[in-house]
Design an enzyme around this catalytic site. Structure first.
Site: not given
Length: 164
Positions: A17, A41, A90, A128
């Protein structure tokens, strides 16, 4: 003014990040790191804690600010009078996930453009969820998380595990 919005859950923020924030901050007049408030969530870290950590991570960037948003990203895009959204990639799998969201955002707001930045190779494997798992196992996360937030993250997870 070229204003980018970098949305995400940032639960927790990691070096991938930070890399995108640093690279995007030189491309834009203003970069808004937008932390999603998702009622469906529950994050591992509270919204307030994620914002606090991100503010620490972004402290060295004059043109970066941290905000929260709820609801449709396209609405937040309009509210902030943004130029484009920023998304990191990614892998090809990330693109497969991001493309439908890009199409939906454009459908909701025709001028809602999305810019993709490829992850720097040294951060392309960090997520994460990986950091959360290492923290849960009480392993060293310093290779994956900005140095300024490592102690706070480790303390939080020790407290949650009842070790502190």
């Amino acid at each position: 003014m070229f204003r980018l919005i970098y949305p995400g859950s940032f639960d927790p923020p990691h070096k991938g990040h930070l890399d995108l924030i640093a690279r995007a901050s030189v491309l834009a007049d203003e970069l808004i790191v937008a932390v999603l408030q998702n009622g469906d969530k529950a994050g591992q870290l509270s919204l307030e804690m994620r914002c606090k950590l991100l503010k620490q991570v972004c402290a060295g960037f004059d043109n970066v600010r941290v905000r929260t948003f709820r609801g449709a990203l396209a609405d937040f895009f309009s509210e902030e009078k943004a130029t484009a959204l920023l998304r990191g990639l990614r892998s090809a799998d990330d693109f497969g996930y991001e493309l439908p969201m890009t199409v939906v955002n454009r459908g909701l707001k025709a001028d809602c453009e999305t810019l993709f930045l490829a992850a720097s190779p040294e951060y392309s494997y960090i997520s994460s969820s990986l950091v959360r798992e290492l923290l849960r196992l009480q392993k060293d996360v310093s290779p994956y998380v900005p140095e300024c937030i490592v102690p706070e993250l480790e303390d939080l997870y020790q407290e949650q595990a009842g070790k502190k």
